[in-house]
Design an enzyme around this catalytic site. Structure first.
Site, mmCIF file in Angstrom:
data_model
loop_
_atom_site.group_PDB
_atom_site.id
_atom_site.type_symbol
_atom_site.label_atom_id
_atom_site.label_comp_id
_atom_site.label_asym_id
_atom_site.label_seq_id
_atom_site.Cartn_x
_atom_site.Cartn_y
_atom_site.Cartn_z
ATOM 1 N NE ARG A 1 -17.011 17.177 17.647
ATOM 2 C CZ ARG A 1 -16.489 16.497 18.669
ATOM 3 N NH1 ARG A 1 -15.758 15.444 18.472
ATOM 4 N NH2 ARG A 1 -16.703 16.908 19.887
ATOM 5 C CG ASP B 1 -2.006 -0.396 7.917
ATOM 6 O OD1 ASP B 1 -2.811 0.511 7.652
ATOM 7 O OD2 ASP B 1 -1.868 -1.416 7.212
ATOM 8 C CB THR C 1 2.550 0.504 6.283
ATOM 9 O OG1 THR C 1 1.161 0.274 6.589
ATOM 10 C CG2 THR C 1 3.364 0.223 7.524
ATOM 11 N NE ARG D 1 -1.162 -4.924 -0.797
ATOM 12 C CZ ARG D 1 -1.926 -3.864 -0.528
ATOM 13 N NH1 ARG D 1 -2.889 -3.520 -1.343
ATOM 14 N NH2 ARG D 1 -1.729 -3.160 0.573
ATOM 15 N N GLY E 1 0.828 -1.207 0.000
ATOM 16 C CA GLY E 1 0.000 0.000 0.000
ATOM 17 C C GLY E 1 0.856 1.247 0.000
ATOM 18 C CB VAL F 1 17.126 6.186 -0.804
ATOM 19 C CG1 VAL F 1 18.057 5.093 -1.309
ATOM 20 C CG2 VAL F 1 16.366 5.719 0.429
ATOM 21 C CG MET G 1 -7.971 2.160 5.404
ATOM 22 S SD MET G 1 -6.845 2.515 4.053
ATOM 23 C CE MET G 1 -7.806 1.934 2.665
ATOM 24 N N GLY G 2 -6.303 0.395 8.711
ATOM 25 C CA GLY G 2 -5.335 -0.117 9.677
ATOM 26 C C GLY G 2 -5.151 -1.616 9.589
ATOM 27 N NE ARG G 3 -2.903 -4.935 5.410
ATOM 28 C CZ ARG G 3 -2.297 -5.350 4.305
ATOM 29 N NH1 ARG G 3 -2.021 -6.612 4.142
ATOM 30 N NH2 ARG G 3 -1.955 -4.493 3.373
ATOM 31 C CG ASP H 1 0.873 -3.051 10.370
ATOM 32 O OD1 ASP H 1 1.767 -2.414 9.786
ATOM 33 O OD2 ASP H 1 0.081 -3.802 9.764
ATOM 34 C CG ASP I 1 4.920 -8.185 7.894
ATOM 35 O OD1 ASP I 1 6.015 -8.289 8.473
ATOM 36 O OD2 ASP I 1 4.181 -9.152 7.657
HETATM 37 P P1 ADP Z 1 2.710 -4.501 2.597
HETATM 38 O O1 ADP Z 1 4.116 -4.518 2.148
HETATM 39 O O2 ADP Z 1 2.117 -3.125 2.629
HETATM 40 O O3 ADP Z 1 2.489 -5.293 3.866
HETATM 41 P P2 ADP Z 1 1.568 -6.749 1.137
HETATM 42 O O4 ADP Z 1 1.371 -7.591 2.337
HETATM 43 O O5 ADP Z 1 0.482 -6.744 0.109
HETATM 44 O O6 ADP Z 1 1.807 -5.213 1.469
HETATM 45 O O7 ADP Z 1 2.929 -7.221 0.458
HETATM 46 C C1 ADP Z 1 3.453 -6.543 -0.680
HETATM 47 C C2 ADP Z 1 4.102 -7.530 -1.590
HETATM 48 O O8 ADP Z 1 5.219 -8.153 -0.927
HETATM 49 C C3 ADP Z 1 3.242 -8.706 -2.031
HETATM 50 O O9 ADP Z 1 2.355 -8.378 -3.082
HETATM 51 C C4 ADP Z 1 4.291 -9.686 -2.483
HETATM 52 O O10 ADP Z 1 4.781 -9.333 -3.763
HETATM 53 C C5 ADP Z 1 5.411 -9.448 -1.460
HETATM 54 N N1 ADP Z 1 5.325 -10.461 -0.404
HETATM 55 C C6 ADP Z 1 4.429 -10.535 0.606
HETATM 56 N N2 ADP Z 1 4.616 -11.643 1.344
HETATM 57 C C7 ADP Z 1 5.642 -12.303 0.786
HETATM 58 C C8 ADP Z 1 6.326 -13.536 1.064
HETATM 59 N N3 ADP Z 1 5.956 -14.310 2.089
HETATM 60 N N4 ADP Z 1 7.351 -13.894 0.258
HETATM 61 C C9 ADP Z 1 7.720 -13.121 -0.777
HETATM 62 N N5 ADP Z 1 7.125 -11.961 -1.092
HETATM 63 C C10 ADP Z 1 6.104 -11.547 -0.344
HETATM 64 O O1 F6P Z 2 -1.723 -1.400 4.570
HETATM 65 C C1 F6P Z 2 -2.326 -0.202 4.197
HETATM 66 C C2 F6P Z 2 -3.794 -0.413 3.898
HETATM 67 O O2 F6P Z 2 -4.355 0.824 3.514
HETATM 68 C C3 F6P Z 2 -4.597 -1.032 5.046
HETATM 69 O O3 F6P Z 2 -4.918 -0.090 6.041
HETATM 70 C C4 F6P Z 2 -5.777 -1.586 4.298
HETATM 71 O O4 F6P Z 2 -6.306 -2.696 4.977
HETATM 72 C C5 F6P Z 2 -5.183 -2.010 2.985
HETATM 73 O O5 F6P Z 2 -3.964 -1.317 2.834
HETATM 74 C C6 F6P Z 2 -6.074 -1.747 1.803
HETATM 75 O O6 F6P Z 2 -5.467 -2.293 0.683
HETATM 76 P P1 F6P Z 2 -5.954 -2.024 -0.820
HETATM 77 O O7 F6P Z 2 -5.256 -0.795 -1.286
HETATM 78 O O8 F6P Z 2 -5.481 -3.236 -1.548
HETATM 79 O O9 F6P Z 2 -7.422 -1.854 -0.816
#
Ligand code: ADP
Ligand code: F6P
Length: 336
Positions: free
Chosen positions: A160, A133, A131, A78, A17, A29, A175-177, A135, A109
């Protein structure tokens, strides 16, 4: 300029995200690398773009006028297939074919798990927590959280006004997953009556709704003109909850789900500054040959945390969280 670095060419990608401040981070960077005469390659669309070889020579113009912009100039995506070993091997090959010997990944993550997999393929990686979130384990700060809270809070303030005029109850979903940080901060900042976060929700919806109904009737009896409930998406079901609450209390109740507006907008000063600091630190680390770390914040200082300690370990609001306890002292209810 003489190149004074363990690596000669770095790559940067943003993944998962988007978050306001990602641009400030990638800019920092790149500028840190350029200051040491190191080439920078941009990778579009996260791991998906990497697998499609969407890699370009980043010129200084690319980072002009982006510090104030939300989203990410590198785009993000993603990519399910990247979870498979054969695609991770392919990605490492593509990076090598571009002579990229250091990679900075900005994401959440899931993106760190991907970064770890690339490390296992021999790619030198450093990650930055991007992120809204908040988290991510082992860091107090994640890029975009503060801006997202500001954005959501401003929207809640507007709802409000309407809620008060109509003497209604409003449920506002943020949001916040699976984490409740945005809800907790927005709830306190907006003066909400109830804050619903997944960390304090046991899954019993009838019990939760009964608590809310009681709280609404109690506050109404005291003369309260509106009732604000901030609901985290990890608890969800805001529309259904609004219907049932209205039926049970007789108080008109509306639900609003704020959605992706929380991810957009110009980053606030805090996000611009912190993202820049993290980006500069990540740039320095990768140029100095320190790989396999997440660059985060601890006690207000830059901290490097081994990726192995972070990936797959999400941060959640703890039962004894100070903010929750303080909010409870002043009568804010968490529906538990
Ligand atoms: P975020 O990085 O915001 O947590 P996602 O959980 O959707 O978002 O992860 C982003 C991308 O990271 C995924 O679409 C995938 O390409 C990669 N990814 C996530 N989990 C794994 C994993 N276990 N191994 C390899 N790549 C991963
Ligand atoms: O991780 C950021 C976030 O905005 C979460 O708060 C939410 O659950 C998710 O991404 C939404 O993802 P998408 O953009 O795929 O709808």
């Amino acid at each position: 300029m003489n190149k004074t670095s363990a690596v000669q060419t770095i790559g940067i990608l943003t993944s998962g995200g988007d978050a306001p401040g990602m641009n400030a981070a990638l800019r920092a960077v790149a500028r840190t690398a350029w200051a040491r005469g190191i080439d920078v390659k941009g990778i579009y669309r996260g791991y998906s773009g990497l697998l499609n070889d969407e890699i370009f020579d980043m010129e200084k113009e690319f980072t002009c006028d982006i510090i104030s912009r939300g989203g990410t100039a590198l785009f993000t995506a993603r990519c399910e297939e990247f979870k498979q070993l054969e695609y991770q091997e392919k990605a490492a090959e593509i990076l090598r074919s571009h002579n990229i010997d250091g990679l900075v990944v900005i994401g959440g993550d899931g993106s760190f798990r991907g970064a770890q997999k690339l490390s296992a393929q021999g790619i030198n990686t450093v990650a930055l927590p991007g992120t809204i979130d908040l988290d991510i384990a082992c860091t107090e700060y994640t890029i975009g959280f503060d801006t997202a809270v500001n954005t959501a809070m401003q929207a809640i303030d507007k709802i409000r006004d309407s809620s008060t005029s109509h003497e209604r109850c409003s449920i506002i979903e943020v949001m916040g997953r699976n984490a409740g940080y945005i809800a907790l901060w927005c709830g306190i900042a907006s003066g909400a009556e109830d804050i619903l976060i997944p960390e304090r929700f046991d899954g019993n919806r009838p019990k939760l709704e009964n608590e809310l109904i009681e709280s609404i009737l109690e506050k109404k009896a005291l003369g309260k003109k509106h009732h604000l409930i901030i609901n985290a998406e990890g608890v969800g079901h805001s529309y259904g909850m609004a219907k049932r609450i209205e039926q049970a209390t007789g108080v008109e109740t509306r639900a609003s789900i704020l959605g992706h507006m929380q991810r957009g907008g110009s980053p606030c000063p805090y996000d611009r500054v912190l993202s820049t600091r993290l980006g500069a630190a990540a740039g320095k680390m990768i140029l100095d040959g320190e790989f396999g770390y997440l660059v985060g914040m601890k006690n207000n200082h830059i901290a490097k945390i081994p990726l192995a300690d972070v990936a797959g370990k999400l941060k959640m609001i703890q039962p004894d969280d100070e903010m929750v306890q303080e909010a409870k002292l002043m009568g804010i209810s968490f529906g538990d």
